[in-house]
Design a protein around this motif. Structure first.
Motif, PDB file in Angstrom:
ATOM      1  N   LYS A 240      25.391  47.770 135.655  1.00 20.62           N
ATOM      2  CA  LYS A 240      25.325  47.229 134.121  1.00 20.62           C
ATOM      3  C   LYS A 240      25.305  48.364 133.124  1.00 20.62           C
ATOM      4  CE  LYS A 240      22.167  44.773 130.927  1.00 20.62           C
ATOM      5  NZ  LYS A 240      20.726  44.206 130.839  1.00 20.62           N
ATOM      6  N   ARG A 241      25.885  48.108 132.091  1.00 16.28           N
ATOM      7  CA  ARG A 241      26.245  49.202 131.179  1.00 16.28           C
ATOM      8  C   ARG A 241      24.955  49.204 130.113  1.00 16.28           C
ATOM      9  NH1 ARG A 241      30.997  50.209 126.647  1.00 16.28           N
ATOM     10  NH2 ARG A 241      29.621  48.668 125.628  1.00 16.28           N
ATOM     11  N   TYR A 242      24.511  50.419 129.924  1.00 18.64           N
ATOM     12  CA  TYR A 242      23.149  50.661 128.989  1.00 18.64           C
ATOM     13  C   TYR A 242      23.659  51.409 127.779  1.00 18.64           C
ATOM     14  CZ  TYR A 242      20.362  48.383 132.691  1.00 18.64           C
ATOM     15  OH  TYR A 242      19.945  47.455 133.555  1.00 18.64           O
TER      16      TYR A 242
ATOM     17  N   TRP B  28      21.574  54.075 125.819  1.00 16.50           N
ATOM     18  CA  TRP B  28      20.449  54.707 125.318  1.00 16.50           C
ATOM     19  C   TRP B  28      20.450  55.370 123.943  1.00 16.50           C
ATOM     20  CZ3 TRP B  28      19.663  60.496 124.655  1.00 16.50           C
ATOM     21  CH2 TRP B  28      18.511  60.832 124.804  1.00 16.50           C
ATOM     22  N   CYS B  29      19.163  55.099 123.238  1.00 14.00           N
ATOM     23  CA  CYS B  29      19.054  55.479 121.745  1.00 14.00           C
ATOM     24  C   CYS B  29      19.269  56.847 121.982  1.00 14.00           C
ATOM     25  CB  CYS B  29      18.068  54.758 120.989  1.00 14.00           C
ATOM     26  SG  CYS B  29      17.739  55.526 119.476  1.00 14.00           S
ATOM     27  N   ALA B  30      20.039  57.565 121.079  1.00 14.74           N
ATOM     28  CA  ALA B  30      19.952  59.233 121.035  1.00 14.74           C
ATOM     29  C   ALA B  30      19.368  59.569 119.636  1.00 14.74           C
ATOM     30  CB  ALA B  30      21.319  59.685 121.140  1.00 14.74           C
ATOM     31  N   CYS B  31      19.323  58.558 118.554  1.00 10.60           N
ATOM     32  CA  CYS B  31      18.921  59.188 117.174  1.00 10.60           C
ATOM     33  C   CYS B  31      17.344  58.877 116.913  1.00 10.60           C
ATOM     34  CB  CYS B  31      19.603  58.133 116.245  1.00 10.60           C
ATOM     35  SG  CYS B  31      19.323  56.469 115.945  1.00 10.60           S
ATOM     36  N   GLY B  32      16.840  57.957 117.730  1.00  6.55           N
ATOM     37  CA  GLY B  32      15.380  57.722 117.401  1.00  6.55           C
ATOM     38  C   GLY B  32      15.041  56.647 116.668  1.00  6.55           C
ATOM     39  N   HIS B  33      15.958  56.087 115.970  1.00  8.73           N
ATOM     40  CA  HIS B  33      15.776  55.120 114.802  1.00  8.73           C
ATOM     41  C   HIS B  33      15.632  53.587 115.472  1.00  8.73           C
ATOM     42  CE1 HIS B  33      15.844  57.723 111.564  1.00  8.73           C
ATOM     43  NE2 HIS B  33      16.622  58.467 112.188  1.00  8.73           N
ATOM     44  N   SER B  34      16.103  53.333 116.585  1.00  9.62           N
ATOM     45  CA  SER B  34      16.262  52.194 117.130  1.00  9.62           C
ATOM     46  C   SER B  34      14.720  51.356 117.322  1.00  9.62           C
ATOM     47  CB  SER B  34      16.909  52.089 118.572  1.00  9.62           C
ATOM     48  OG  SER B  34      16.863  50.631 119.163  1.00  9.62           O
ATOM     49  N   LYS B  35      14.871  50.104 117.248  1.00 11.64           N
ATOM     50  CA  LYS B  35      13.437  49.407 117.316  1.00 11.64           C
ATOM     51  C   LYS B  35      13.709  48.685 118.707  1.00 11.64           C
ATOM     52  CE  LYS B  35      12.943  48.306 112.418  1.00 11.64           C
ATOM     53  NZ  LYS B  35      13.199  47.259 111.149  1.00 11.64           N
ATOM     54  N   LYS B  36      14.400  49.011 119.503  1.00 12.60           N
ATOM     55  CA  LYS B  36      14.429  48.515 120.707  1.00 12.60           C
ATOM     56  C   LYS B  36      14.406  49.764 121.696  1.00 12.60           C
ATOM     57  CE  LYS B  36      17.041  44.405 119.663  1.00 12.60           C
ATOM     58  NZ  LYS B  36      18.182  43.454 119.900  1.00 12.60           N
ATOM     59  N   GLN B  37      13.509  50.587 121.536  1.00 16.34           N
ATOM     60  CA  GLN B  37      13.498  51.988 122.281  1.00 16.34           C
ATOM     61  C   GLN B  37      13.085  51.634 123.800  1.00 16.34           C
ATOM     62  OE1 GLN B  37      14.156  54.884 121.646  1.00 16.34           O
ATOM     63  NE2 GLN B  37      14.462  54.701 119.278  1.00 16.34           N
ATOM     64  N   PRO B  38      13.694  52.115 124.681  1.00 20.17           N
ATOM     65  CA  PRO B  38      14.665  53.416 124.498  1.00 20.17           C
ATOM     66  C   PRO B  38      16.087  53.271 124.336  1.00 20.17           C
ATOM     67  CG  PRO B  38      14.483  53.078 126.826  1.00 20.17           C
ATOM     68  CD  PRO B  38      13.339  52.008 126.098  1.00 20.17           C
ATOM     69  N   PHE B  39      16.454  51.922 123.996  1.00 13.85           N
ATOM     70  CA  PHE B  39      17.823  51.510 123.984  1.00 13.85           C
ATOM     71  C   PHE B  39      18.144  51.255 122.591  1.00 13.85           C
ATOM     72  CE2 PHE B  39      16.172  49.787 128.183  1.00 13.85           C
ATOM     73  CZ  PHE B  39      17.051  50.549 129.016  1.00 13.85           C
TER      74      PHE B  39
ATOM     75  N   THR C  49      23.570  53.325 110.052  1.00 19.27           N
ATOM     76  CA  THR C  49      23.010  53.826 108.645  1.00 19.27           C
ATOM     77  C   THR C  49      22.053  54.575 108.729  1.00 19.27           C
ATOM     78  OG1 THR C  49      21.294  51.880 108.927  1.00 19.27           O
ATOM     79  CG2 THR C  49      23.392  51.189 108.012  1.00 19.27           C
ATOM     80  N   LYS C  50      21.123  54.968 109.863  1.00 19.15           N
ATOM     81  CA  LYS C  50      20.224  56.071 109.277  1.00 19.15           C
ATOM     82  C   LYS C  50      20.522  57.160 109.971  1.00 19.15           C
ATOM     83  CE  LYS C  50      16.608  52.481 109.252  1.00 19.15           C
ATOM     84  NZ  LYS C  50      15.282  51.902 109.660  1.00 19.15           N
ATOM     85  N   ALA C  51      21.440  57.356 110.827  1.00 29.00           N
ATOM     86  CA  ALA C  51      21.989  58.715 111.616  1.00 29.00           C
ATOM     87  C   ALA C  51      23.470  58.852 111.937  1.00 29.00           C
ATOM     88  CB  ALA C  51      20.707  58.804 112.862  1.00 29.00           C
ATOM     89  N   GLN C  52      23.968  58.738 110.979  1.00 25.87           N
ATOM     90  CA  GLN C  52      25.415  58.815 111.081  1.00 25.87           C
ATOM     91  C   GLN C  52      25.745  60.023 111.711  1.00 25.87           C
ATOM     92  OE1 GLN C  52      27.127  57.960 107.240  1.00 25.87           O
ATOM     93  NE2 GLN C  52      26.589  55.816 107.295  1.00 25.87           N
ATOM     94  N   GLY C  53      26.599  60.131 112.891  1.00 21.61           N
ATOM     95  CA  GLY C  53      26.772  61.390 113.325  1.00 21.61           C
ATOM     96  C   GLY C  53      26.289  61.550 114.525  1.00 21.61           C
ATOM     97  N   LEU C  54      25.126  60.606 114.821  1.00 19.85           N
ATOM     98  CA  LEU C  54      24.519  60.638 116.287  1.00 19.85           C
ATOM     99  C   LEU C  54      25.024  59.179 116.906  1.00 19.85           C
ATOM    100  CD1 LEU C  54      20.993  61.925 115.691  1.00 19.85           C
ATOM    101  CD2 LEU C  54      22.656  63.072 116.792  1.00 19.85           C
ATOM    102  N   MET C  55      25.368  59.297 118.223  1.00 18.32           N
ATOM    103  CA  MET C  55      25.981  58.117 118.814  1.00 18.32           C
ATOM    104  C   MET C  55      25.076  57.848 120.285  1.00 18.32           C
ATOM    105  SD  MET C  55      28.501  57.324 117.139  1.00 18.32           S
ATOM    106  CE  MET C  55      29.452  56.100 118.469  1.00 18.32           C
ATOM    107  N   PRO C  56      24.855  56.650 120.556  1.00 18.59           N
ATOM    108  CA  PRO C  56      24.087  56.364 121.574  1.00 18.59           C
ATOM    109  C   PRO C  56      24.867  56.858 123.045  1.00 18.59           C
ATOM    110  CG  PRO C  56      25.101  54.313 120.860  1.00 18.59           C
ATOM    111  CD  PRO C  56      25.358  55.411 119.855  1.00 18.59           C
ATOM    112  N   LEU C  57      23.975  57.239 123.997  1.00 19.80           N
ATOM    113  CA  LEU C  57      24.667  57.764 125.261  1.00 19.80           C
ATOM    114  C   LEU C  57      24.677  56.335 126.124  1.00 19.80           C
ATOM    115  CD1 LEU C  57      25.229  60.076 126.979  1.00 19.80           C
ATOM    116  CD2 LEU C  57      23.105  59.706 128.072  1.00 19.80           C
ATOM    117  N   ARG C  58      26.103  56.059 126.462  1.00 18.07           N
ATOM    118  CA  ARG C  58      26.309  54.934 127.374  1.00 18.07           C
ATOM    119  C   ARG C  58      26.354  55.400 128.775  1.00 18.07           C
ATOM    120  NH1 ARG C  58      29.031  54.024 122.659  1.00 18.07           N
ATOM    121  NH2 ARG C  58      28.191  51.675 121.470  1.00 18.07           N
ATOM    122  N   PHE C  59      25.628  54.532 129.608  1.00 21.59           N
ATOM    123  CA  PHE C  59      25.613  54.962 131.186  1.00 21.59           C
ATOM    124  C   PHE C  59      25.765  53.846 131.874  1.00 21.59           C
ATOM    125  CE2 PHE C  59      21.524  54.868 130.167  1.00 21.59           C
ATOM    126  CZ  PHE C  59      20.496  54.316 131.220  1.00 21.59           C
ATOM    127  N   ILE C  60      26.432  53.964 133.147  1.00 24.22           N
ATOM    128  CA  ILE C  60      26.107  52.842 134.269  1.00 24.22           C
ATOM    129  C   ILE C  60      25.372  53.327 135.501  1.00 24.22           C
ATOM    130  CG2 ILE C  60      27.499  51.044 135.498  1.00 24.22           C
ATOM    131  CD1 ILE C  60      29.385  51.434 133.084  1.00 24.22           C
TER     132      ILE C  60
END
Length: 129
Positions: free
Chosen positions: A55-57, A59-70, A77-88
């Protein structure tokens, strides 16, 4: 004739440079940076999660997600320039995903949250906006 041209050229150059300087001084200040924004710290502890192999996940890299750690897309909108890390993950497993966002082994916790700069840092408070 040469003297007249030189005098006119001098005035034109002087006015042109003065106008550019005045415009530059009146322009709004813009902060340009080549550095990506720093993540905020949503948790000073890792998140224990059960992952499903294949399954693809994201992971929130910016810390602003309300669904931590994803990721929930808050970086757009809150951390343009930071992207989530996708992993399987290859197989079903239980892992500890980083909550402080400063791990050297993303998305997995490496104990960085125990360092002084994380321990002494304030936690990011989620807002509704």
């Amino acid at each position: 004739m040469n003297m007249l041209v030189n005098t006119l050229d001098h005035r034109w150059i002087s006015l042109t440079l003065r106008q550019a300087w005045i415009t530059a001084m009146a322009a709004p200040k813009v902060h340009l940076s080549t550095h990506p924004p720093e993540p905020v710290i949503p948790s000073k502890k890792p998140f224990k999660v059960e992952l499903v192999g294949g399954k693809r996940y994201s992971w929130c890299a910016c810390g602003h997600s309300k669904k931590q750690p994803f990721c929930d897309g808050a970086h757009k909108t809150k951390a343009q320039g930071l992207m989530p890390l996708r992993f399987i993950p290859e197989k079903d497993c239980t892992v500890w995903l980083c909550g402080c966002k400063y791990t050297n082994n993303p998305p997995y916790c490496d104990g960085t949250h125990k360092q002084d700069f994380i321990v002494s840092a304030p936690l990011h408070e989620q807002t509704d906006s």
